[in-house]
Design a protein around this motif. Sequence first.
Motif, mmCIF file in Angstrom:
data_model
loop_
_atom_site.group_PDB
_atom_site.id
_atom_site.type_symbol
_atom_site.label_atom_id
_atom_site.label_comp_id
_atom_site.label_asym_id
_atom_site.label_seq_id
_atom_site.Cartn_x
_atom_site.Cartn_y
_atom_site.Cartn_z
ATOM 1 N N ILE A 81 0.830 -1.204 0.000
ATOM 2 C CA ILE A 81 0.000 0.000 0.000
ATOM 3 C C ILE A 81 0.864 1.253 0.000
ATOM 4 N N ILE A 82 1.894 1.263 0.833
ATOM 5 C CA ILE A 82 2.789 2.420 0.898
ATOM 6 C C ILE A 82 3.438 2.665 -0.456
ATOM 7 N N GLU A 83 3.877 1.613 -1.118
ATOM 8 C CA GLU A 83 4.505 1.735 -2.441
ATOM 9 C C GLU A 83 3.535 2.314 -3.462
ATOM 10 N N PHE A 93 -6.748 11.260 3.408
ATOM 11 C CA PHE A 93 -6.634 10.025 2.639
ATOM 12 C C PHE A 93 -5.562 9.127 3.241
ATOM 13 N N ARG A 94 -4.426 9.705 3.584
ATOM 14 C CA ARG A 94 -3.341 8.920 4.177
ATOM 15 C C ARG A 94 -3.736 8.398 5.563
ATOM 16 N N LYS A 95 -4.535 9.172 6.299
ATOM 17 C CA LYS A 95 -5.022 8.696 7.596
ATOM 18 C C LYS A 95 -5.921 7.481 7.417
ATOM 19 N N ARG A 96 -6.751 7.501 6.393
ATOM 20 C CA ARG A 96 -7.611 6.348 6.128
ATOM 21 C C ARG A 96 -6.794 5.132 5.705
ATOM 22 N N LEU A 97 -5.731 5.371 4.954
ATOM 23 C CA LEU A 97 -4.846 4.267 4.575
ATOM 24 C C LEU A 97 -4.217 3.646 5.822
ATOM 25 N N SER A 98 -3.778 4.487 6.741
ATOM 26 C CA SER A 98 -3.175 3.993 7.991
ATOM 27 C C SER A 98 -4.170 3.157 8.781
ATOM 28 N N ASP A 99 -5.410 3.628 8.849
ATOM 29 C CA ASP A 99 -6.445 2.892 9.571
ATOM 30 C C ASP A 99 -6.760 1.567 8.879
ATOM 31 N N LEU A 100 -6.737 1.564 7.553
ATOM 32 C CA LEU A 100 -6.978 0.330 6.806
ATOM 33 C C LEU A 100 -5.893 -0.696 7.102
ATOM 34 N N ILE A 101 -4.650 -0.253 7.077
ATOM 35 C CA ILE A 101 -3.533 -1.154 7.376
ATOM 36 C C ILE A 101 -3.657 -1.706 8.794
ATOM 37 N N ALA A 102 -4.013 -0.829 9.735
ATOM 38 C CA ALA A 102 -4.131 -1.236 11.143
ATOM 39 C C ALA A 102 -5.269 -2.224 11.369
ATOM 40 N N SER A 103 -6.280 -2.187 10.495
ATOM 41 C CA SER A 103 -7.428 -3.081 10.654
ATOM 42 C C SER A 103 -7.115 -4.521 10.278
ATOM 43 N N SER A 104 -5.968 -4.737 9.614
ATOM 44 C CA SER A 104 -5.514 -6.078 9.224
ATOM 45 C C SER A 104 -6.623 -6.878 8.541
ATOM 46 N N PRO A 105 -7.022 -6.519 7.333
ATOM 47 C CA PRO A 105 -8.083 -7.235 6.619
ATOM 48 C C PRO A 105 -7.766 -8.726 6.475
ATOM 49 N N ASP A 106 -8.819 -9.536 6.506
ATOM 50 C CA ASP A 106 -8.642 -10.977 6.390
ATOM 51 C C ASP A 106 -8.396 -11.419 4.942
ATOM 52 N N GLY A 107 -8.824 -10.596 3.999
ATOM 53 C CA GLY A 107 -8.663 -10.966 2.593
ATOM 54 C C GLY A 107 -8.866 -9.767 1.693
ATOM 55 N N TRP A 108 -8.737 -9.986 0.410
ATOM 56 C CA TRP A 108 -8.853 -8.896 -0.565
ATOM 57 C C TRP A 108 -10.301 -8.470 -0.780
ATOM 58 N N TYR A 192 -14.412 10.682 -12.338
ATOM 59 C CA TYR A 192 -15.805 10.665 -11.926
ATOM 60 C C TYR A 192 -15.941 10.745 -10.403
ATOM 61 N N ILE A 193 -14.824 10.746 -9.706
ATOM 62 C CA ILE A 193 -14.838 10.901 -8.260
ATOM 63 C C ILE A 193 -13.528 11.554 -7.854
ATOM 64 N N LYS A 194 -13.575 12.354 -6.799
ATOM 65 C CA LYS A 194 -12.399 13.114 -6.387
ATOM 66 C C LYS A 194 -11.783 12.516 -5.126
ATOM 67 N N LEU A 195 -10.527 12.829 -4.930
ATOM 68 C CA LEU A 195 -9.778 12.271 -3.812
ATOM 69 C C LEU A 195 -10.397 12.642 -2.475
ATOM 70 N N ASN A 196 -10.853 13.878 -2.322
ATOM 71 C CA ASN A 196 -11.425 14.307 -1.048
ATOM 72 C C ASN A 196 -12.723 13.565 -0.743
ATOM 73 N N GLU A 197 -13.436 13.111 -1.777
ATOM 74 C CA GLU A 197 -14.643 12.322 -1.565
ATOM 75 C C GLU A 197 -14.287 10.929 -1.044
ATOM 76 N N THR A 208 -16.211 0.055 2.028
ATOM 77 C CA THR A 208 -16.184 0.606 0.675
ATOM 78 C C THR A 208 -14.812 1.183 0.358
ATOM 79 N N PHE A 209 -14.228 1.882 1.325
ATOM 80 C CA PHE A 209 -12.885 2.424 1.136
ATOM 81 C C PHE A 209 -11.890 1.299 0.885
#
Length: 230
Positions: A81-83, A93-108, A192-197, A208-209
């Motif tokens: 993800i960082i790459e 956006f980067r804060k949400r990425l950090s939270d996603l990584i911390a959540s340790s998803p079980d799969g794709w 069709y969608i912006k980064l801030n959205e 969804t994120f």
Amino acid sequence: MSRLFMYGTKLQEVEQLMMLVPRFAPRQKGLIVVGKTIGVKGGIQKCRSCEKCGKENCGGTACTNLTNSMGMGRVTYREMIIECFSEISHFYFRKRLSDLIASSPDGWFISEAHEKRFENVCEMLKIHKMDRNPRYLATLFLLTADGRLCSLAKEHIYYNRFEFKQIRLNGMTTNSYALYQVAKTIYTGKEYIKLNEIADRHLIDHQTFMAIIHAILIVKYGGEILSLEM
């Protein structure tokens, strides 16, 4: 009879946008998030790992270096993800990425139902994930992430294309609409969608994120990541 007065004209999509989920601002000039991240308009760019290895751009449709390394346990989900998103500086956006990584998803996939819908479409259309265009797979990944969106889109998904203009968007939630917009952005290369959205927690929920981020990873690294352990 179509519920759109402008059906079949150049104003059809404008009318659709006027009738869709609120809170999404009209498209303005801005950042195409997948273009910034993975070079939709200019092809897949070399990752820093390839540059460190001294490899030339192979011209392929996806970067396989990190994918192969992840498959051998040399690269983690976090590092991938960082790459991929290293050039995005948007704070939320980067804060949400950090939270996603911390959540340790079980799969794709975001759920078993998502994976089943995706696999069913692949089986029905005889799609082999390993040799399909990553952008096609990422689009399919997003269109099958939500049950309502999938039911509206499934008749317009073909082996080699998606007919977005034929998808009737009615009764959709904000999240399913976001999935549709990102799928369309990835497939067409237009914004069709912006980064801030995407970064807005009140607009797009965690699941969804995650689907959006994983779809972008598919474009970057290819469908092979779907078979890798996280």
